[in-house]
Design a protein around this motif. Structure first.
Motif, PDB file in Angstrom:
ATOM      1  N   SER A  36     -18.334 -37.170  24.065  1.00 23.94           N
ATOM      2  CA  SER A  36     -18.758 -38.557  24.167  1.00 23.94           C
ATOM      3  C   SER A  36     -20.072 -38.703  23.427  1.00 23.94           C
ATOM      4  O   SER A  36     -20.953 -37.853  23.548  1.00 23.94           O
ATOM      5  N   PRO A  37     -20.247 -39.758  22.641  1.00 30.30           N
ATOM      6  CA  PRO A  37     -21.430 -39.882  21.792  1.00 30.30           C
ATOM      7  C   PRO A  37     -22.690 -40.299  22.548  1.00 30.30           C
ATOM      8  O   PRO A  37     -23.264 -41.355  22.297  1.00 30.30           O
ATOM      9  N   LYS A  38     -23.137 -39.477  23.494  1.00 34.31           N
ATOM     10  CA  LYS A  38     -24.414 -39.742  24.150  1.00 34.31           C
ATOM     11  C   LYS A  38     -25.511 -39.518  23.125  1.00 34.31           C
ATOM     12  O   LYS A  38     -25.555 -38.487  22.461  1.00 34.31           O
ATOM     13  N   VAL A  39     -26.373 -40.476  23.001  1.00 32.04           N
ATOM     14  CA  VAL A  39     -27.363 -40.454  21.932  1.00 32.04           C
ATOM     15  C   VAL A  39     -28.226 -39.203  22.009  1.00 32.04           C
ATOM     16  O   VAL A  39     -28.615 -38.629  20.987  1.00 32.04           O
ATOM     17  N   SER A  40     -28.530 -38.729  23.208  1.00 35.10           N
ATOM     18  CA  SER A  40     -29.381 -37.556  23.358  1.00 35.10           C
ATOM     19  C   SER A  40     -28.739 -36.294  22.787  1.00 35.10           C
ATOM     20  O   SER A  40     -29.404 -35.316  22.515  1.00 35.10           O
ATOM     21  N   GLN A  41     -27.391 -36.332  22.602  1.00 32.80           N
ATOM     22  CA  GLN A  41     -26.690 -35.164  22.116  1.00 32.80           C
ATOM     23  C   GLN A  41     -26.374 -35.251  20.623  1.00 32.80           C
ATOM     24  O   GLN A  41     -25.961 -34.285  20.013  1.00 32.80           O
ATOM     25  N   LEU A  42     -26.545 -36.432  20.044  1.00 30.99           N
ATOM     26  CA  LEU A  42     -26.187 -36.613  18.638  1.00 30.99           C
ATOM     27  C   LEU A  42     -27.146 -35.859  17.735  1.00 30.99           C
ATOM     28  O   LEU A  42     -28.354 -35.910  17.917  1.00 30.99           O
ATOM     29  N   ARG A  43     -26.577 -35.202  16.737  1.00 27.84           N
ATOM     30  CA  ARG A  43     -27.401 -34.544  15.734  1.00 27.84           C
ATOM     31  C   ARG A  43     -27.063 -35.177  14.396  1.00 27.84           C
ATOM     32  O   ARG A  43     -25.950 -35.092  13.913  1.00 27.84           O
TER      33      ARG A  43
ATOM     34  N   SER B 267       2.968 -51.821  15.274  1.00 28.19           N
ATOM     35  CA  SER B 267       3.937 -51.090  16.096  1.00 28.19           C
ATOM     36  C   SER B 267       3.449 -50.822  17.513  1.00 28.19           C
ATOM     37  O   SER B 267       4.249 -50.718  18.441  1.00 28.19           O
ATOM     38  N   ASN B 268       2.138 -50.707  17.687  1.00 30.97           N
ATOM     39  CA  ASN B 268       1.604 -50.375  19.003  1.00 30.97           C
ATOM     40  C   ASN B 268       0.177 -50.905  19.118  1.00 30.97           C
ATOM     41  O   ASN B 268      -0.740 -50.340  18.538  1.00 30.97           O
ATOM     42  N   PHE B 269       0.007 -52.006  19.856  1.00 34.22           N
ATOM     43  CA  PHE B 269      -1.315 -52.626  19.930  1.00 34.22           C
ATOM     44  C   PHE B 269      -2.249 -51.795  20.803  1.00 34.22           C
ATOM     45  O   PHE B 269      -1.961 -51.524  21.969  1.00 34.22           O
ATOM     46  N   TYR B 270      -3.339 -51.384  20.199  1.00 34.53           N
ATOM     47  CA  TYR B 270      -4.356 -50.579  20.886  1.00 34.53           C
ATOM     48  C   TYR B 270      -5.719 -51.085  20.446  1.00 34.53           C
ATOM     49  O   TYR B 270      -6.053 -51.031  19.261  1.00 34.53           O
ATOM     50  N   TRP B 271      -6.498 -51.624  21.380  1.00 31.25           N
ATOM     51  CA  TRP B 271      -7.795 -52.186  21.002  1.00 31.25           C
ATOM     52  C   TRP B 271      -8.767 -52.133  22.197  1.00 31.25           C
ATOM     53  O   TRP B 271      -8.924 -53.103  22.922  1.00 31.25           O
ATOM     54  N   PRO B 272      -9.423 -50.998  22.409  1.00 28.53           N
ATOM     55  CA  PRO B 272     -10.383 -50.883  23.511  1.00 28.53           C
ATOM     56  C   PRO B 272     -11.691 -51.604  23.199  1.00 28.53           C
ATOM     57  O   PRO B 272     -11.934 -52.036  22.060  1.00 28.53           O
ATOM     58  N   GLN B 273     -12.558 -51.712  24.187  1.00 27.07           N
ATOM     59  CA  GLN B 273     -13.826 -52.423  24.046  1.00 27.07           C
ATOM     60  C   GLN B 273     -14.691 -51.828  22.932  1.00 27.07           C
ATOM     61  O   GLN B 273     -15.392 -52.561  22.223  1.00 27.07           O
ATOM     62  N   GLU B 274     -14.645 -50.506  22.769  1.00 29.70           N
ATOM     63  CA  GLU B 274     -15.473 -49.858  21.748  1.00 29.70           C
ATOM     64  C   GLU B 274     -15.154 -50.384  20.349  1.00 29.70           C
ATOM     65  O   GLU B 274     -16.039 -50.473  19.497  1.00 29.70           O
ATOM     66  N   HIS B 275     -13.897 -50.764  20.124  1.00 32.54           N
ATOM     67  CA  HIS B 275     -13.508 -51.275  18.805  1.00 32.54           C
ATOM     68  C   HIS B 275     -14.048 -52.697  18.600  1.00 32.54           C
ATOM     69  O   HIS B 275     -14.466 -53.054  17.492  1.00 32.54           O
ATOM     70  N   THR B 276     -14.064 -53.465  19.664  1.00 41.23           N
ATOM     71  CA  THR B 276     -14.691 -54.786  19.601  1.00 41.23           C
ATOM     72  C   THR B 276     -16.186 -54.653  19.335  1.00 41.23           C
ATOM     73  O   THR B 276     -16.771 -55.457  18.590  1.00 41.23           O
ATOM     74  N   ASN B 277     -16.798 -53.629  19.903  1.00 41.40           N
ATOM     75  CA  ASN B 277     -18.237 -53.414  19.712  1.00 41.40           C
ATOM     76  C   ASN B 277     -18.591 -53.142  18.260  1.00 41.40           C
ATOM     77  O   ASN B 277     -19.667 -53.529  17.788  1.00 41.40           O
ATOM     78  N   VAL B 278     -17.685 -52.478  17.530  1.00 39.35           N
ATOM     79  CA  VAL B 278     -17.903 -52.249  16.095  1.00 39.35           C
ATOM     80  C   VAL B 278     -17.964 -53.582  15.361  1.00 39.35           C
ATOM     81  O   VAL B 278     -18.874 -53.833  14.550  1.00 39.35           O
TER      82      VAL B 278
ATOM     83  N   GLU C 281     -17.294 -45.323  18.992  1.00 39.08           N
ATOM     84  CA  GLU C 281     -18.595 -45.233  19.659  1.00 39.08           C
ATOM     85  C   GLU C 281     -19.658 -44.627  18.749  1.00 39.08           C
ATOM     86  O   GLU C 281     -20.810 -45.064  18.748  1.00 39.08           O
ATOM     87  N   PHE C 282     -19.253 -43.625  17.948  1.00 40.20           N
ATOM     88  CA  PHE C 282     -20.186 -43.031  17.005  1.00 40.20           C
ATOM     89  C   PHE C 282     -20.568 -44.031  15.915  1.00 40.20           C
ATOM     90  O   PHE C 282     -21.711 -44.070  15.468  1.00 40.20           O
ATOM     91  N   LEU C 283     -19.594 -44.846  15.477  1.00 41.25           N
ATOM     92  CA  LEU C 283     -19.872 -45.838  14.445  1.00 41.25           C
ATOM     93  C   LEU C 283     -20.806 -46.924  14.966  1.00 41.25           C
ATOM     94  O   LEU C 283     -21.695 -47.388  14.241  1.00 41.25           O
ATOM     95  N   VAL C 284     -20.614 -47.343  16.216  1.00 38.36           N
ATOM     96  CA  VAL C 284     -21.524 -48.320  16.820  1.00 38.36           C
ATOM     97  C   VAL C 284     -22.951 -47.774  16.805  1.00 38.36           C
ATOM     98  O   VAL C 284     -23.910 -48.478  16.465  1.00 38.36           O
ATOM     99  N   ASP C 285     -23.102 -46.517  17.167  1.00 33.09           N
ATOM    100  CA  ASP C 285     -24.428 -45.884  17.166  1.00 33.09           C
ATOM    101  C   ASP C 285     -25.011 -45.840  15.755  1.00 33.09           C
ATOM    102  O   ASP C 285     -26.196 -46.098  15.543  1.00 33.09           O
TER     103      ASP C 285
END
Length: 272
Positions: free
Chosen positions: A261-268, A59-70, A31-35
């Motif tokens: 969570s990478p809420k934009v208002s909180q990112l520095r 060994s273990n398939f893991y691929w949430p939506q955030e990774h697709t967004n990247v 999520e931070f990388l998408v931002d």
């Protein structure tokens, strides 16, 4: 429907380098990388290896939506004119078999290494760097075991730092501490950096840009300039080249925000 205007600034670079994203793992800060990709434009984008973690996906398939967004963000950049170089690493070594076929998809090219010429005329070797790591190159089973330990450490680190945050304490990286304190780890990192720099000097290049060891840095070493992109598992760092050819480390997220969570208002954001 009228789109809302964003009050977030977009930075412009001649070139950006990111490495060690490890898409396909729970530790990836996707999520931070998408931002980051959303608010930083460039003419060239180098993906300096270990973008997709093929080792873990086997060994273990893991691929949430955030990774697709990247992936979508990278494809969007390429469609809008950014030249993208995917430099293969050890975790995405499955792509290396396509290099000999000179695989290109629009503005995206898959390579094992590249030579980048900066705006001020310097020639830099761009490589993930795993070929200079003796453990990864000659003792893969140790590397795989170390990768499993690293992932376990990161899982522990996540809950450990959430507890620290509740007590008002700053983020603290156990893996970074281990790398700095354990003699063997220090020697491995030091030998890696020396090997990369010496190869660069042997080729009569001005510097090198790599990843692999998850530690962003720029310094002079053996007569060349050593640059490391860092990672998007712990530090959320990248390298950026401005219009004059100056390259800097970009620290996109402060350590205090890594467990949030990478809420934009909180990112520095800051560049050092």
């Amino acid at each position: 429907m009228k789109k809302e205007k964003s009050d977030r600034a977009t930075n412009r670079y001649k070139t950006l380098w990111i490495s060690d994203v490890h898409l396909g793992t729970s530790g990836c800060k996707a999520e931070f990388l998408v931002d980051f990709l959303k608010h930083n434009e460039c003419d060239k984008l180098y993906l300096v290896g270990d973008i997709i973690d093929g080792w873990k996906l086997k060994s273990n398939f893991y691929w949430p939506q955030e990774h697709t967004n990247v992936i979508r963000r990278i494809l969007t950049k390429s469609k809008r004119g950014t030249k993208v170089f995917y430099v293969t690493g050890n975790h995405d070594e499955f792509l290396r078999k396509f290099v000999e076929y000179k695989l290109e998809m629009g503005n995206i090219q898959v390579v094992n290494e590249a030579i980048h010429t900066t705006a001020d005329g310097r020639k830099l070797l761009v490589t993930h760097g795993d070929q200079f790591d003796v453990i990864t190159r000659y003792h893969k089973w140790i590397a795989l075991a170390g990768d499993a330990i690293y992932e376990s450490t990161m899982s522990f680190n996540l809950w450990f730092n959430r507890g620290r945050a509740l007590m008002g304490m700053r983020y603290w990286s156990l893996s970074a501490f281990a790398k700095q304190r354990v003699k063997t780890a220090v020697n491995v990192v030091s030998n890696f950096e020396d090997s990369v720099a010496r190869e660069c000097k042997r080729r009569e290049l001005d510097g090198v840009i790599c990843g692999h060891i998850h530690h962003a840095e720029i310094r002079e070493l053996h007569g060349v300039t050593y640059h490391n992109c860092g990672d998007w598992v712990e530090s959320c760092t990248a390298l950026g080249e401005d219009a004059n050819g100056k390259i800097s480390v970009i620290q996109w997220v402060s350590l205090d925000h890594l467990n949030q969570s990478p809420k934009v208002s909180q990112l520095r954001r800051k560049a050092s």
